[in-house]
Design an enzyme around this catalytic site. Structure first.
Site, PDB file in Angstrom:
ATOM      1  NE  ARG A 240      -1.082  19.181 -34.351  1.00 39.97           N
ATOM      2  CZ  ARG A 240      -1.075  18.862 -35.650  1.00 39.97           C
ATOM      3  NH1 ARG A 240      -1.302  19.784 -36.562  1.00 39.97           N
ATOM      4  NH2 ARG A 240      -0.875  17.611 -36.024  1.00 39.97           N
ATOM      5  CD  GLU A 269      -7.623  21.929 -35.004  1.00 33.50           C
ATOM      6  OE1 GLU A 269      -7.796  20.857 -35.627  1.00 33.50           O
ATOM      7  OE2 GLU A 269      -6.629  22.643 -35.154  1.00 33.50           O
ATOM      8  CG  HIS A 287      -6.169  21.078 -38.848  1.00 33.09           C
ATOM      9  ND1 HIS A 287      -5.853  20.686 -37.571  1.00 33.09           N
ATOM     10  CD2 HIS A 287      -5.109  20.690 -39.611  1.00 33.09           C
ATOM     11  CE1 HIS A 287      -4.668  20.092 -37.564  1.00 33.09           C
ATOM     12  NE2 HIS A 287      -4.195  20.082 -38.801  1.00 33.09           N
ATOM     13  N   GLY A 289      -4.361  22.598 -43.777  1.00 29.65           N
ATOM     14  CA  GLY A 289      -2.977  22.784 -44.255  1.00 29.65           C
ATOM     15  C   GLY A 289      -2.534  21.715 -45.238  1.00 29.65           C
TER      16      GLY A 289
END
Ligand code: DGY
Length: 321
Positions: A240, A269, A287, A289
């Site tokens: 994060r 974000e 982002h 992942g």
């Protein structure tokens, strides 16, 4: 037969997940995948027995206090739960679940991509090729850092951290880690445990952040801690953005204290600190992942398994509050 429970779904989910939802519940879907405001979420939750949000919906204490009384559960489509005020949910008797395990492989892949991309200057190189400004080859052209045989420090040796370590062993990296508790020998697989974060920082040629975002870990990577890394270290973050103090990381990248960074997650974000865009030595991803077809389905099914357990009167497998 009793009515199927109404479930408010925060974002558009994979087709197979929405099909299962429609079979077993009365889902309030979001086909346009628009990010709801807090007020919209509260209004849309009227009469819903559960909410199925992603990490993009901020379920603050204030919002949770205004959720209709009908809401019994918040079954997240995410492993991270920093977007939910767990204490507020608990106080209202709302069960909260997450989706661990199923995204560890996908997230570890991105961690390795960030490590390699940062170390080998991948985005810088790609920009050169795409912009037709690549002119020549020379022994000093685009020289990066080799990761093979280097020391990888993992902060948070949970599910994702352990997979990152396993993959990094393929590059003959020496694995060090810091965790709240030491792993057993089998899980450690030769990795060196550091009781203190400072001790880990001192040996980390590459540092991978894999711990949850909590009030305690907020701003973990600040100027003081970055100074403890070896000169020329690389920092990667798939956990994060809140773990990082952006100003301090940007300063360390600009000064050359850090050779590079690879980031998939950010504070605020998608409006990230503009300083990152000005640096050549940071490899930036949006982002992603857990963004594989396999994982996004698996996250949805895991969230539904939790939902099913709750409505069958069983304890959900992934209860976090
Ligand atoms: C997670 O599951 O926490 C990922 O960051 C995507 O939300």
């Amino acid at each position: 037969m009793s009515e199927k429970p109404v479930v408010l779904v925060g974002r558009k989910l994979p087709e197979a997940v929405e099909a299962r939802l429609a079979r077993d519940y009365q889902p309030r879907l979001n086909p346009d995948d628009r990010l709801y405001t807090g007020e919209e979420l509260i209004a849309l939750a009227e009469g819903a027995a559960a909410v199925l949000p992603c990490h993009t919906e901020h379920l603050t204490a204030e919002l949770i206090a205004q959720l209709p009384q009908s809401v019994r559960a918040i079954c997240n489509y995410s492993v991270g739960v920093d977007h939910v005020d767990l204490a507020a949910a608990k106080a209202r008797g709302i069960i909260v679940t997450n989706t661990p395990d199923v995204l560890s492989d996908a997230t570890a892949e991105i961690a390795i991509l960030l490590m390699l991309g940062a170390a080998r200057r991948a985005s810088e190189g790609e920009r050169l090729v795409r912009s037709a400004t690549w002119k020549d080859w020379s022994p000093s052209f685009m020289v990066g850092r080799q990761v093979t045989g280097k020391r990888l420090g993992v902060v948070g040796m949970g599910r994702v951290g352990q997979v990152v370590a396993r993959r990094a062993r393929g590059f003959e990296m020496e694995i060090h880690y810091h965790n709240r508790r030491r792993l057993d020998a089998a899980a450690e697989a030769g990795a060196v445990y550091h009781e203190s974060l400072d001790s880990l920082l001192g040996v980390s040629d590459v540092l991978s952040l894999n711990c949850p975002s909590t009030p305690e870990s907020k701003g973990l990577m600040n100027a003081e801690r970055i100074a403890k890394l070896p000169d020329g270290a690389i920092v990667i973050n798939t956990a994060r953005g809140a773990l990082v103090n952006d100003e301090d990381l940007i300063a360390a990248l600009a000064s050359g204290k850090l050779a590079a960074a690879g980031l998939d997650v950010y504070n605020n974000e998608p409006d990230i600190h503009p300083g990152y865009r000005e640096l050549e030595n940071v490899f930036l991803l949006p982002h992603i992942g857990s963004a594989t077809l396999e994982t996004r389905d698996a996250m949805g099914f895991r969230a539904l398994d939790n939902l099913d357990a709750i409505f069958a009167g069983r304890e959900p497998g992934d209860r976090v509050a």
